[in-house]
Design a protein around this motif. Structure first.
Motif, short mmCIF file in Angstrom:
data_model
loop_
_atom_site.label_atom_id
_atom_site.label_comp_id
_atom_site.label_asym_id
_atom_site.label_seq_id
_atom_site.Cartn_x
_atom_site.Cartn_y
_atom_site.Cartn_z
N ALA A 190 28.77 37.00 36.13
CA ALA A 190 29.31 38.20 36.78
C ALA A 190 30.56 38.71 36.08
O ALA A 190 30.69 39.92 35.83
CB ALA A 190 29.62 37.90 38.25
N VAL A 191 31.47 37.83 35.74
CA VAL A 191 32.72 38.23 35.09
C VAL A 191 32.43 38.89 33.75
O VAL A 191 33.01 39.94 33.42
CB VAL A 191 33.67 37.02 34.94
N VAL A 192 31.53 38.32 32.97
CA VAL A 192 31.19 38.90 31.67
C VAL A 192 30.57 40.28 31.85
O VAL A 192 30.90 41.22 31.12
CB VAL A 192 30.25 37.95 30.89
N LYS A 193 29.68 40.42 32.81
CA LYS A 193 29.04 41.72 33.03
C LYS A 193 30.04 42.77 33.48
O LYS A 193 29.97 43.92 33.04
CB LYS A 193 27.89 41.58 34.02
N VAL A 194 30.97 42.41 34.34
CA VAL A 194 32.01 43.36 34.76
C VAL A 194 32.87 43.76 33.57
O VAL A 194 33.15 44.95 33.35
CB VAL A 194 32.87 42.77 35.90
N ASP B 225 32.08 43.68 30.36
CA ASP B 225 31.30 44.50 29.45
C ASP B 225 31.08 45.91 30.01
O ASP B 225 31.20 46.90 29.29
CB ASP B 225 29.93 43.86 29.17
N ALA B 226 30.75 46.00 31.29
CA ALA B 226 30.44 47.29 31.90
C ALA B 226 31.65 48.22 31.93
O ALA B 226 31.52 49.44 31.78
CB ALA B 226 29.90 47.09 33.31
N THR B 227 32.82 47.65 32.11
CA THR B 227 34.02 48.48 32.18
C THR B 227 34.70 48.66 30.84
O THR B 227 35.62 49.45 30.70
CB THR B 227 35.05 47.89 33.18
N GLY B 228 34.24 47.93 29.83
CA GLY B 228 34.81 48.05 28.49
C GLY B 228 36.16 47.41 28.35
O GLY B 228 36.97 47.82 27.53
N ILE B 229 36.44 46.38 29.14
CA ILE B 229 37.74 45.72 29.07
C ILE B 229 37.88 45.04 27.72
O ILE B 229 37.12 44.15 27.38
CB ILE B 229 37.88 44.67 30.20
N PRO B 230 38.87 45.44 26.92
CA PRO B 230 39.08 44.78 25.63
C PRO B 230 39.90 43.51 25.81
O PRO B 230 40.56 43.33 26.84
CB PRO B 230 39.87 45.81 24.83
N ILE B 231 39.85 42.65 24.80
CA ILE B 231 40.69 41.45 24.83
C ILE B 231 42.15 41.90 24.76
O ILE B 231 42.49 42.85 24.06
CB ILE B 231 40.34 40.50 23.66
N GLU B 232 43.00 41.24 25.52
CA GLU B 232 44.41 41.57 25.51
C GLU B 232 44.99 41.29 24.13
O GLU B 232 44.64 40.29 23.50
CB GLU B 232 45.18 40.76 26.57
N ALA C 152 25.40 26.02 39.74
CA ALA C 152 24.86 27.36 39.94
C ALA C 152 25.98 28.37 40.20
O ALA C 152 25.95 29.49 39.67
CB ALA C 152 23.86 27.35 41.10
N ALA C 153 26.97 27.99 40.99
CA ALA C 153 28.09 28.89 41.27
C ALA C 153 28.88 29.18 40.01
O ALA C 153 29.29 30.33 39.77
CB ALA C 153 28.99 28.28 42.34
N THR C 154 29.08 28.17 39.18
CA THR C 154 29.82 28.37 37.92
C THR C 154 29.05 29.31 37.00
O THR C 154 29.63 30.24 36.42
CB THR C 154 30.07 27.02 37.22
N ALA C 155 27.75 29.09 36.86
CA ALA C 155 26.94 29.98 36.01
C ALA C 155 26.96 31.40 36.56
O ALA C 155 27.09 32.36 35.79
CB ALA C 155 25.50 29.46 35.95
N ALA C 156 26.89 31.55 37.86
CA ALA C 156 26.88 32.89 38.47
C ALA C 156 28.19 33.62 38.25
O ALA C 156 28.20 34.80 37.89
CB ALA C 156 26.58 32.77 39.96
N ILE C 157 29.31 32.95 38.44
CA ILE C 157 30.59 33.64 38.30
C ILE C 157 30.86 33.99 36.85
O ILE C 157 31.37 35.08 36.55
CB ILE C 157 31.76 32.85 38.94
N PHE C 158 30.52 33.10 35.91
CA PHE C 158 30.72 33.45 34.50
C PHE C 158 29.85 34.64 34.12
O PHE C 158 30.29 35.55 33.41
CB PHE C 158 30.42 32.25 33.59
#
Length: 126
Positions: free
Chosen positions: A78-82, A84-91, A70-76
């Motif tokens: 959260a990280v994806v949503k952050v 996406d929300a901030t528009g971070i492009p791939i390096e 559950a913790a692994t699913a939650a952090i993945f």
């Protein structure tokens, strides 16, 4: 990338086709038959499906495994949503390194991948 890198470190070769497949046989990830239904229920399942997946994980692997999963699913999630929300492009340096894995997983076809990326605070062209 992390699954592949951790597998290489542990001497385990993961089949990336298994990541996007719901077929139970042939998965290189231990307990995939329990983890995949849980992951699917977290992302797009009903409350009843999630409850059933949690109960099965708890019964077969125990409370500690359920909490780790559950913790692994939650952090993945959260990280994806952050990202996406901030528009971070791939390096830029990761574009070539990840091309094969992105193609195998179909990541470049996701809606977010098709949008032009720009610096934070810069509105993408419409």
């Amino acid at each position: 990338m992390l699954l592949r890198a951790s597998g290489e470190h542990a001497g385990i070769e993961h089949d990336v086709d298994g990541i996007t497949s719901t077929a139970g046989a042939g998965h290189s990830v231990r307990d995939a038959d329990l983890l995949l239904p849980f992951a699917e229920a977290v992302v797009r399942g009903s409350a009843a499906e999630l409850w059933a997946a949690r109960e099965r994980l708890m019964a077969e692997l125990g409370a500690a495994a359920l909490m780790d999963t559950a913790a692994t699913a939650a952090i993945f999630n959260a990280v994806v949503k952050v990202a996406d929300a901030t528009g971070i492009p791939i390096e830029a340096y990761k574009v070539d390194q990840t091309a094969t894995a992105r193609a195998a997983l179909g990541i470049d076809t996701f809606g977010q991948a098709s949008r032009p990326a720009g610096p934070i605070g810069q509105r993408p062209p419409t």
